[in-house]
Motif scaffolding. Sequence first.
Motif, PDB file in Angstrom:
ATOM      1  N   ILE A  33      23.643 -35.747 -38.808  1.00 35.26           N
ATOM      2  CA  ILE A  33      23.338 -35.766 -39.904  1.00 35.26           C
ATOM      3  C   ILE A  33      21.926 -34.901 -40.187  1.00 35.26           C
ATOM      4  O   ILE A  33      21.722 -34.395 -40.870  1.00 35.26           O
ATOM      5  CB  ILE A  33      23.006 -37.279 -40.537  1.00 35.26           C
ATOM      6  CG1 ILE A  33      24.408 -37.625 -41.061  1.00 35.26           C
ATOM      7  CG2 ILE A  33      22.209 -37.229 -41.837  1.00 35.26           C
ATOM      8  CD1 ILE A  33      24.221 -39.399 -41.412  1.00 35.26           C
ATOM      9  N   LEU A  34      21.009 -35.276 -39.286  1.00 34.63           N
ATOM     10  CA  LEU A  34      19.975 -34.971 -39.162  1.00 34.63           C
ATOM     11  C   LEU A  34      19.834 -33.115 -38.769  1.00 34.63           C
ATOM     12  O   LEU A  34      19.445 -32.341 -39.699  1.00 34.63           O
ATOM     13  CB  LEU A  34      18.893 -35.429 -38.135  1.00 34.63           C
ATOM     14  CG  LEU A  34      18.060 -36.678 -38.339  1.00 34.63           C
ATOM     15  CD1 LEU A  34      17.400 -37.161 -37.168  1.00 34.63           C
ATOM     16  CD2 LEU A  34      17.216 -36.414 -39.654  1.00 34.63           C
ATOM     17  N   LEU A  35      20.886 -32.957 -37.969  1.00 33.55           N
ATOM     18  CA  LEU A  35      21.154 -31.532 -37.627  1.00 33.55           C
ATOM     19  C   LEU A  35      21.566 -30.731 -38.826  1.00 33.55           C
ATOM     20  O   LEU A  35      21.386 -29.566 -38.988  1.00 33.55           O
ATOM     21  CB  LEU A  35      22.068 -31.517 -36.567  1.00 33.55           C
ATOM     22  CG  LEU A  35      22.147 -30.212 -35.662  1.00 33.55           C
ATOM     23  CD1 LEU A  35      20.804 -30.080 -34.798  1.00 33.55           C
ATOM     24  CD2 LEU A  35      23.275 -30.319 -34.610  1.00 33.55           C
ATOM     25  N   THR A  36      22.553 -31.421 -39.184  1.00 32.73           N
ATOM     26  CA  THR A  36      23.413 -30.698 -40.736  1.00 32.73           C
ATOM     27  C   THR A  36      22.450 -30.534 -41.725  1.00 32.73           C
ATOM     28  O   THR A  36      22.356 -29.634 -42.250  1.00 32.73           O
ATOM     29  CB  THR A  36      24.591 -31.757 -41.061  1.00 32.73           C
ATOM     30  OG1 THR A  36      25.238 -32.065 -39.962  1.00 32.73           O
ATOM     31  CG2 THR A  36      25.247 -31.050 -42.026  1.00 32.73           C
ATOM     32  N   VAL A  37      21.505 -31.537 -42.004  1.00 30.41           N
ATOM     33  CA  VAL A  37      20.546 -31.322 -43.163  1.00 30.41           C
ATOM     34  C   VAL A  37      19.743 -30.132 -42.806  1.00 30.41           C
ATOM     35  O   VAL A  37      19.130 -29.253 -43.605  1.00 30.41           O
ATOM     36  CB  VAL A  37      19.779 -32.510 -43.129  1.00 30.41           C
ATOM     37  CG1 VAL A  37      18.443 -32.344 -43.970  1.00 30.41           C
ATOM     38  CG2 VAL A  37      20.626 -33.508 -43.672  1.00 30.41           C
ATOM     39  N   MET A  40      21.235 -26.890 -43.087  1.00 34.07           N
ATOM     40  CA  MET A  40      21.686 -26.733 -44.429  1.00 34.07           C
ATOM     41  C   MET A  40      20.201 -26.055 -44.995  1.00 34.07           C
ATOM     42  O   MET A  40      20.395 -24.987 -45.752  1.00 34.07           O
ATOM     43  CB  MET A  40      21.968 -28.141 -45.233  1.00 34.07           C
ATOM     44  CG  MET A  40      23.142 -28.340 -45.013  1.00 34.07           C
ATOM     45  SD  MET A  40      23.826 -30.016 -45.412  1.00 34.07           S
ATOM     46  CE  MET A  40      24.081 -29.573 -47.191  1.00 34.07           C
ATOM     47  N   VAL A  41      18.953 -26.528 -44.728  1.00 32.58           N
ATOM     48  CA  VAL A  41      17.764 -26.044 -45.111  1.00 32.58           C
ATOM     49  C   VAL A  41      17.750 -24.862 -44.553  1.00 32.58           C
ATOM     50  O   VAL A  41      17.401 -23.714 -45.430  1.00 32.58           O
ATOM     51  CB  VAL A  41      16.756 -26.990 -44.625  1.00 32.58           C
ATOM     52  CG1 VAL A  41      15.563 -26.307 -44.905  1.00 32.58           C
ATOM     53  CG2 VAL A  41      16.634 -28.277 -45.303  1.00 32.58           C
ATOM     54  N   MET A  42      18.045 -24.555 -43.364  1.00 30.39           N
ATOM     55  CA  MET A  42      17.840 -23.062 -42.713  1.00 30.39           C
ATOM     56  C   MET A  42      18.918 -22.170 -43.486  1.00 30.39           C
ATOM     57  O   MET A  42      18.627 -21.054 -43.810  1.00 30.39           O
ATOM     58  CB  MET A  42      18.092 -23.005 -41.333  1.00 30.39           C
ATOM     59  CG  MET A  42      17.276 -23.674 -40.409  1.00 30.39           C
ATOM     60  SD  MET A  42      17.707 -24.113 -38.931  1.00 30.39           S
ATOM     61  CE  MET A  42      17.816 -22.679 -38.201  1.00 30.39           C
ATOM     62  N   GLU A  43      19.985 -22.842 -43.869  1.00 28.09           N
ATOM     63  CA  GLU A  43      21.448 -21.897 -44.521  1.00 28.09           C
ATOM     64  C   GLU A  43      20.790 -21.603 -45.834  1.00 28.09           C
ATOM     65  O   GLU A  43      20.816 -20.280 -46.177  1.00 28.09           O
ATOM     66  CB  GLU A  43      22.457 -22.610 -44.552  1.00 28.09           C
ATOM     67  CG  GLU A  43      23.477 -21.745 -45.052  1.00 28.09           C
ATOM     68  CD  GLU A  43      24.036 -20.704 -43.914  1.00 28.09           C
ATOM     69  OE1 GLU A  43      24.597 -19.653 -44.637  1.00 28.09           O
ATOM     70  OE2 GLU A  43      23.574 -20.932 -42.830  1.00 28.09           O
ATOM     71  N   LEU A 169      29.137 -23.058 -50.152  1.00 25.00           N
ATOM     72  CA  LEU A 169      30.123 -22.582 -49.161  1.00 25.00           C
ATOM     73  C   LEU A 169      29.627 -22.934 -47.774  1.00 25.00           C
ATOM     74  O   LEU A 169      30.271 -23.496 -47.118  1.00 25.00           O
ATOM     75  CB  LEU A 169      30.526 -21.098 -49.437  1.00 25.00           C
ATOM     76  CG  LEU A 169      31.768 -20.835 -48.394  1.00 25.00           C
ATOM     77  CD1 LEU A 169      32.935 -21.301 -48.938  1.00 25.00           C
ATOM     78  CD2 LEU A 169      31.927 -19.153 -48.580  1.00 25.00           C
ATOM     79  N   SER A 170      28.194 -22.246 -47.707  1.00 22.67           N
ATOM     80  CA  SER A 170      27.735 -22.411 -46.475  1.00 22.67           C
ATOM     81  C   SER A 170      27.621 -23.994 -45.938  1.00 22.67           C
ATOM     82  O   SER A 170      27.811 -24.591 -45.043  1.00 22.67           O
ATOM     83  CB  SER A 170      26.517 -21.862 -46.265  1.00 22.67           C
ATOM     84  OG  SER A 170      26.500 -20.605 -46.503  1.00 22.67           O
ATOM     85  N   VAL A 175      29.311 -29.169 -43.355  1.00 22.77           N
ATOM     86  CA  VAL A 175      29.614 -30.588 -43.626  1.00 22.77           C
ATOM     87  C   VAL A 175      30.900 -30.739 -42.919  1.00 22.77           C
ATOM     88  O   VAL A 175      31.272 -31.693 -41.937  1.00 22.77           O
ATOM     89  CB  VAL A 175      29.473 -31.004 -44.817  1.00 22.77           C
ATOM     90  CG1 VAL A 175      30.050 -32.438 -44.871  1.00 22.77           C
ATOM     91  CG2 VAL A 175      28.034 -31.046 -45.205  1.00 22.77           C
ATOM     92  N   ILE A 176      31.837 -30.102 -43.481  1.00 21.15           N
ATOM     93  CA  ILE A 176      33.503 -30.026 -42.558  1.00 21.15           C
ATOM     94  C   ILE A 176      33.326 -30.266 -41.107  1.00 21.15           C
ATOM     95  O   ILE A 176      33.961 -30.667 -40.558  1.00 21.15           O
ATOM     96  CB  ILE A 176      34.362 -29.115 -43.340  1.00 21.15           C
ATOM     97  CG1 ILE A 176      34.490 -29.396 -44.808  1.00 21.15           C
ATOM     98  CG2 ILE A 176      35.696 -28.903 -42.560  1.00 21.15           C
ATOM     99  CD1 ILE A 176      35.090 -28.477 -45.628  1.00 21.15           C
ATOM    100  N   ASN A 177      32.574 -28.983 -40.506  1.00 22.21           N
ATOM    101  CA  ASN A 177      32.308 -28.662 -39.288  1.00 22.21           C
ATOM    102  C   ASN A 177      31.876 -29.957 -38.536  1.00 22.21           C
ATOM    103  O   ASN A 177      32.594 -30.324 -37.596  1.00 22.21           O
ATOM    104  CB  ASN A 177      31.437 -27.565 -39.096  1.00 22.21           C
ATOM    105  CG  ASN A 177      31.478 -27.142 -37.797  1.00 22.21           C
ATOM    106  OD1 ASN A 177      32.360 -27.655 -36.837  1.00 22.21           O
ATOM    107  ND2 ASN A 177      30.541 -26.275 -37.440  1.00 22.21           N
TER     108      ASN A 177
END
Length: 514
Positions: A33-37, A40-43, A169-170, A175-177
């Motif tokens: 979750i931390l990594l994904t967040v 997401m910020v980076m994206e 989209l990103s 998230v799906i990944n």
Amino acid sequence: MKHNALAPWRSIRHSIATRLLAIVFSLYVLFAILLTVTQMVMEYNKAHSDIENHLKVVHETISSGVATALWDMDDNHLQAELIGVTRLPEIGGVIVRDEQEEILASEGMNTNGTIRPTTRNTEPEQTKSGQKAFSYTGDVYYEYREERKHIGTLTLIAEPDAVFNRVILSFSILVINAILKTIALWLIFLFFSRRLLHHPLSQLIQAVEQFNPEAKAPPPWVKLNIGGQNELTQLRDTYCDLTARLHRSQSDLMMLNEDLENRVKERTKELKEANAELKKAYARLNETSTTDPLTGWRNRRFISEHLDSDTAIIARTYQEWMTNHIQHPPPFLSDLVFYMIDLDHFKSINDSYGHEAGDEVLRQFCANLSTLFRKSDYLVRWGGEEFLVIARFVDHNQAGQMAERICETVAGLDFNIGNGYNLQRTCSVGYACYPFNTFHPDAYGWTDIVNFADRAMYLAKTNGRNGWVGIRYSPQCQTIHDPSLIVEQTLDLVNNQDLFLQTGKSLPHGSINA
Ligand SMILES: Nc1nc2c(ncn2[C@@H]2O[C@H](COP(=O)(O)OP(=O)(O)OP(=O)(O)O)[C@@H](O)[C@H]2O)c(=O)[nH]1
């Protein structure tokens, strides 16, 4: 073991593999979750930067056309430039300002919440999401003859939906990944943790539960569905080695036990046999010590060992009769009759034919008397040629008849003393009964009765022999005023007046009835 339907679930819930799975995946999900967040910020930042670059490129492309239109003050040209820009898919609107930051023209942004076409000096509205749309503001220069003149600014506003779609989209892909990776990892981990940890451990637990050190066969080798050498196979090897040793020790112990039990059984059997032998020897010894070797009759010792119990039973019977049934006749067949029997003039046999002949007469005398009594009666050699017979549990009223029979039997015998000699002898009999006084069974013990019988026999002797005398209790004895010689002697001998005498018919004195 008790079967429990919930046991497999419990074992799974508490298994190391499940706990490992829970811990690892809780941490993994947190980390994901931390990594994904972060991603997401980076994206988001990247999308922002990309759009900004794109707006910058568009700005560079159209700024010269806008500058020319401004310089020429050609509104139509400016409008056309602006409309052309807003046709680009990523551009939502465009604003042109002069050097004083006054809006000269703007284009794009429809009315449904986004920037819309506006007139001069009107600020564009905010996007419908409430956020300022991504925008880029760059200076506009007019170049004339190598001279560069700043004439205003051009602000390009990104199309909000395009930005939003790109970021979403990103994010969705991320998230799906992440979810797919987590599920795949979870399944892989579950499969291998069960295969490499849960199953081998379950097999080991089952082997431990089924291990029986007392089983005949040695414990089977525990086969683990796991390859190679690792901690579990090492644990299995140690366990199998331990159980094999335990089984061997247990077998040895059981064999020792069996051997010991057999030896104890053997020893017990020997002891029982020895005990039986000892009992037999003791019985033989007892028999010998209580038996007269010449006649086979008992001796005095035997009587003293057995008579107490008889007299106790009889005394109880009479006491019970007195207590409960006194109105009925006294107990039947509940008396002991003591017969003292003595051969008449026995000494003369010894004197005339020798001691051996005397022994032979005694043997034949006893053998013939034995036939008159029951096996349960006591036949005792009282001493010398004097014999005591105790007829047990008989009717005392029949005592005189038996005494008569004894006399008659002995008188009718031919004693064969060898060498063709036959002898005849008579005997004298005295008797008394137990209980002597039926109303006081304890008044006279059996030794008193023996004494009375002996004295009665003496009276028979002194009154002519070949006869019998019975001493009986009579409450009227004290009233006897004309006692005969026998009575006087009897009373004198036993010093007891509760007596009367009954004499055999062969005696001259007859019966005395009190
Ligand atoms: N042969 C033999 N004689 C015995 C035995 N025991 C005792 N006697 C003898 O028996 C005799 C008993 O004699 P006495 O007591 O005088 O009496 P008796 O001659 O029988 O005469 P009465 O009894 O008065 O009729 C004695 O001479 C004893 O030695 C024995 O076991 N064997």
